[in-house]
Scaffold this motif. Structure first.
Motif, PDB file in Angstrom:
ATOM      1  N   GLY A  31       0.773  -1.237   0.000  1.00 32.49           N
ATOM      2  CA  GLY A  31       0.000   0.000   0.000  1.00 32.49           C
ATOM      3  C   GLY A  31       0.803   1.286   0.000  1.00 32.49           C
ATOM      4  O   GLY A  31       0.320   2.310  -0.452  1.00 32.49           O
ATOM      5  N   ASP A  32       2.013   1.243   0.509  1.00 33.30           N
ATOM      6  CA  ASP A  32       2.810   2.474   0.510  1.00 33.30           C
ATOM      7  C   ASP A  32       3.941   2.344  -0.509  1.00 33.30           C
ATOM      8  O   ASP A  32       4.001   1.372  -1.254  1.00 33.30           O
ATOM      9  CB  ASP A  32       3.342   2.749   1.938  1.00 33.30           C
ATOM     10  N   ASP A  33       4.860   3.323  -0.547  1.00 29.90           N
ATOM     11  CA  ASP A  33       5.964   3.250  -1.504  1.00 29.90           C
ATOM     12  C   ASP A  33       6.872   2.059  -1.228  1.00 29.90           C
ATOM     13  O   ASP A  33       7.447   1.470  -2.143  1.00 29.90           O
ATOM     14  CB  ASP A  33       6.804   4.533  -1.440  1.00 29.90           C
ATOM     15  N   ASP A  50      10.266  -2.718  -8.301  1.00 29.67           N
ATOM     16  CA  ASP A  50       9.596  -2.170  -9.481  1.00 29.67           C
ATOM     17  C   ASP A  50      10.135  -2.820 -10.738  1.00 29.67           C
ATOM     18  O   ASP A  50      11.332  -3.087 -10.834  1.00 29.67           O
ATOM     19  CB  ASP A  50       9.857  -0.657  -9.578  1.00 29.67           C
ATOM     20  N   ASP A  79      11.357   5.375  -4.576  1.00 33.31           N
ATOM     21  CA  ASP A  79      10.371   4.897  -3.596  1.00 33.31           C
ATOM     22  C   ASP A  79      10.931   4.905  -2.170  1.00 33.31           C
ATOM     23  O   ASP A  79      10.198   5.124  -1.215  1.00 33.31           O
ATOM     24  CB  ASP A  79       9.878   3.488  -3.959  1.00 33.31           C
ATOM     25  N   ARG A 153       1.835   7.403   3.539  1.00 31.30           N
ATOM     26  CA  ARG A 153       0.846   8.113   2.719  1.00 31.30           C
ATOM     27  C   ARG A 153      -0.403   8.445   3.540  1.00 31.30           C
ATOM     28  O   ARG A 153      -1.303   9.116   3.036  1.00 31.30           O
ATOM     29  CB  ARG A 153       0.437   7.232   1.531  1.00 31.30           C
TER      30      ARG A 153
END
Ligand code: ADP
Ligand code: MG
Length: 340
Positions: A31-33, A50, A79, A153
């Protein structure tokens, strides 16, 4: 139901928050970076991964492999910066077609190691496999942060200022230069370099993370229009951007005039900026902006404010201009959108 009908984020939501994959105390999962993994009482590891896929994220014969190597690591390091952390180590997995030249791979690593050396990120491993057709690159970066600095976030509050750490939209103009095969004059070269060589804002992220007045933060990968939605969603707030305050460079203004693109469309929905989006408690603004200016020789770009959530079922993001308020909750890059 095809995945193109629901899009990347709804798809992730489907498997993100199930009881089956609840995480241990002190960890943060999907859910976050980055994921957060406790290291000791006061510090945590950050982990992010990624992928970059040929013909989705890059076109093989239109990007220098040196730049691609640099960018592949940069988007991952970004990130880590998005949570305020310091990158430490990386792993890179490559899936390569057999007819690819050895030189291409050497050049990829030249660019990769260039950023690794600049940011002190040590390459510790990876994997290499064959591929029938296209190149696939998957990178994982490990970072570190002290627990009191981690920026999620999820903690933006109504009244906070919405801010960014760089001017927006150059990268998406650079992408147009690639896709439309525009002439490589000085203007287009500059925009292209912003697209193929984004520099992750580790120093800015780490500096901002020292201040409790920074309430939420993330890196900008899809464009602030889409990325702020994640902050709004996880914080349970709405947001208003002031269109005239969105910072853009003179080259982008000139480019949009020349090729007839909408400036704000590029700056808000373009994506791949890899600077930082954050929210700031207004009473800390003066203090933080002063420290920011001393460190980086520029002011924080304030582009809007966080507002109270109006509608139970969605997070409303609107744009204030001199002409009034426009609701623009739709529109962003969707990986599974079908193109005509
Ligand atoms: P970012 O753009 O910051 O890299 P993404 O939009 O790629 O973030 O991912 C959002 C969140 O969803 C991240 O926490 C990521 O780890 C998680 N995520 C994305 N894809 C998957 C997947 N296939 N399985 C599990 N988690 C995923
Ligand atoms: Mg991110």
């Amino acid at each position: 139901l095809e995945i193109s009908e629901i899009g990347e984020f709804e798809l992730i939501n489907k498997f993100a928050n199930t009881k089956k994959n609840s995480v241990p105390q002190g960890f943060l999962g999907i859910g976050d970076d980055c994921a957060v993994i406790p290291k000791d009482d006061n510090n945590s590891f950050l982990v992010t991964t990624d992928m970059l896929i040929e013909d989705i994220h890059f076109i093989r014969n239109r990007i220098d492999p040196v730049d691609l190597g640099f960018k592949s690591l940069a988007v991952n390091v970004s990130d880590i910066a998005g949570m305020g952390g310091i990158p430490v180590a990386s792993f890179v997995s490559l899936s390569l077609p057999g007819d690819l030249s050895v030189e291409w791979v050497e050049n990829f690593y030249r660019g990769y190691n260039e950023l690794g050396a600049l940011e002190n990120v040590h390459l510790l491993g990876g994997d290499t496999t064959g591929s029938k057709m296209s190149i696939a690159i998957s990178i994982t970066v490990l970072g570190e942060i002290s627990n009191d600095k981690i920026k999620y976030r999820s903690n933006a509050r109504p009244g906070d200022l919405i801010c960014v750490t760089d001017k927006l939209g150059d990268s998406s103009a650079g992408l147009k230069v690639v896709l439309d095969e525009l002439e490589e004059n000085e203007l287009n070269q500059y925009l292209l370099s912003r697209h193929v060589r984004p520099y992750p804002h580790v120093k800015k992220g780490s500096m901002l993370s020292r201040f409790p007045g920074v309430t939420s933060m993330m890196d900008i990968s899809d464009g602030i229009g889409s990325d702020f939605k994640h902050i709004a969603n996880l914080s349970g707030v709405d947001g208003v951007f002031h269109l005239e305050k969105i910072p853009v460079t003179q080259p982008l203004i000139d480019f949009c005039k020349q090729y007839n693109y909408n400036l704000y469309d590029m700056a808000i929905y373009g994506g791949e900026d890899y600077s930082l989006l954050f929210t700031l408690s207004p009473c800390s603004y003066e203090l933080i902006d002063k420290a920011y200016e001393e460190a980086f020789g520029e002011h924080i770009h304030v582009i809007g404010e966080v507002t109270e959530k109006q509608d139970k079922n969605r997070n409303r993001i609107s744009f204030k201009t001199e002409k009034g308020v426009i609701d623009m909750s739709e529109g962003s890059f969707n990986h599974f959108r079908k193109r005509n």
